[in-house]
Design a protein around this motif. Structure first.
Motif, PDB file in Angstrom:
ATOM      1  N   HIS A  29      81.197  74.734  53.599  1.00 39.57           N
ATOM      2  CA  HIS A  29      82.337  73.797  54.121  1.00 39.57           C
ATOM      3  C   HIS A  29      83.293  74.859  54.499  1.00 39.57           C
ATOM      4  CE1 HIS A  29      85.422  70.736  54.287  1.00 39.57           C
ATOM      5  NE2 HIS A  29      86.110  71.612  53.818  1.00 39.57           N
ATOM      6  N   ARG A 149      87.438  64.253  61.598  1.00 42.53           N
ATOM      7  CA  ARG A 149      86.121  64.968  61.059  1.00 42.53           C
ATOM      8  C   ARG A 149      86.397  65.854  59.793  1.00 42.53           C
ATOM      9  NH1 ARG A 149      83.853  69.017  65.472  1.00 42.53           N
ATOM     10  NH2 ARG A 149      86.177  69.148  65.627  1.00 42.53           N
ATOM     11  N   GLU A 153      84.247  65.457  56.414  1.00 41.15           N
ATOM     12  CA  GLU A 153      83.480  66.561  55.694  1.00 41.15           C
ATOM     13  C   GLU A 153      83.905  67.164  54.197  1.00 41.15           C
ATOM     14  OE1 GLU A 153      83.581  69.734  58.452  1.00 41.15           O
ATOM     15  OE2 GLU A 153      82.284  68.664  60.043  1.00 41.15           O
ATOM     16  N   GLU A 156      82.890  64.659  51.925  1.00 45.77           N
ATOM     17  CA  GLU A 156      81.435  64.658  51.696  1.00 45.77           C
ATOM     18  C   GLU A 156      81.014  65.895  50.767  1.00 45.77           C
ATOM     19  OE1 GLU A 156      77.647  65.745  54.338  1.00 45.77           O
ATOM     20  OE2 GLU A 156      79.100  64.512  55.189  1.00 45.77           O
ATOM     21  N   THR A 157      81.940  66.942  51.124  1.00 43.30           N
ATOM     22  CA  THR A 157      81.687  68.176  50.310  1.00 43.30           C
ATOM     23  C   THR A 157      82.110  67.872  48.890  1.00 43.30           C
ATOM     24  OG1 THR A 157      81.765  69.675  52.006  1.00 43.30           O
ATOM     25  CG2 THR A 157      82.180  70.699  49.982  1.00 43.30           C
TER      26      THR A 157
END
Length: 170
Positions: A29, A149, A153, A156-157
């Motif tokens: 990430h 974005r 992300e 999600e990480t």
């Protein structure tokens, strides 16, 4: 003679593997994020660091509920370009090249050069007295980039890391 090596309990080995997996997920990430910043800032990785430090200095006081002057009105972010943040009426906390150099550990001359570039890009406004303020242009451009974005992300990480940690416990 060396002491016999004892085998690590299975639980510790499993926990170590999970922590390594979580570290790898977080590293992926961070690398993706650094690459994106590198490209957005014309391959100069110091620019986003300095812009971020200036923004944190400016806006940090607002986030903590501290304004430069005691006031009952809600603090207003400056309007730009040009930045409409008159020194006596501005609720953003000023900073200067020296304070940014101290915060980042970068040489003052490097910071001064990079600040010139940030001013040219319209992301930082420098008052005649050297005080630095982030502009609305920068807040709009990078705020939208972060909220779209990068936030997805990051979440999600974080979910992936939680799942890995949950597997270790379960």
């Amino acid at each position: 003679m060396s002491a016999p090596v004892q085998a690590e309990p299975a639980g510790q080995a499993s926990a170590r593997r999970v922590l390594k997996s979580v570290a790898l997920v977080l590293a992926r990430h961070e690398i993706r994020s650094l690459r994106r910043w590198f490209e957005v800032f014309d391959r100069d990785i110091l620019l986003p660091i300095l812009l971020g430090e200036i923004a944190l200095h400016n806006i940090g006081a607002l986030q903590n509920g501290v304004a430069r002057r005691a006031s009952t009105r809600a603090p207003q972010l400056p309007v730009s370009p040009p930045l409409a943040c008159e020194e006596e009426a501005c609720s953003l906390k000023p900073c200067n090249a020296y304070s940014i150099a101290a915060a980042t550990g970068l040489p003052r001359e490097t910071v001064r050069r990079k600040i010139v570039r940030l001013v040219e890009l319209g992301w930082i406004h420098r008052h005649d007295n050297g005080h630095l303020f982030i502009t609305d242009v920068a807040l709009e451009q990078f705020g939208s980039m972060l909220s779209a974005r990068a936030l997805a992300e990051l979440l999600e990480t974080a979910d992936h890391a939680r799942r890995l940690l949950g597997e270790e416990k379960g």
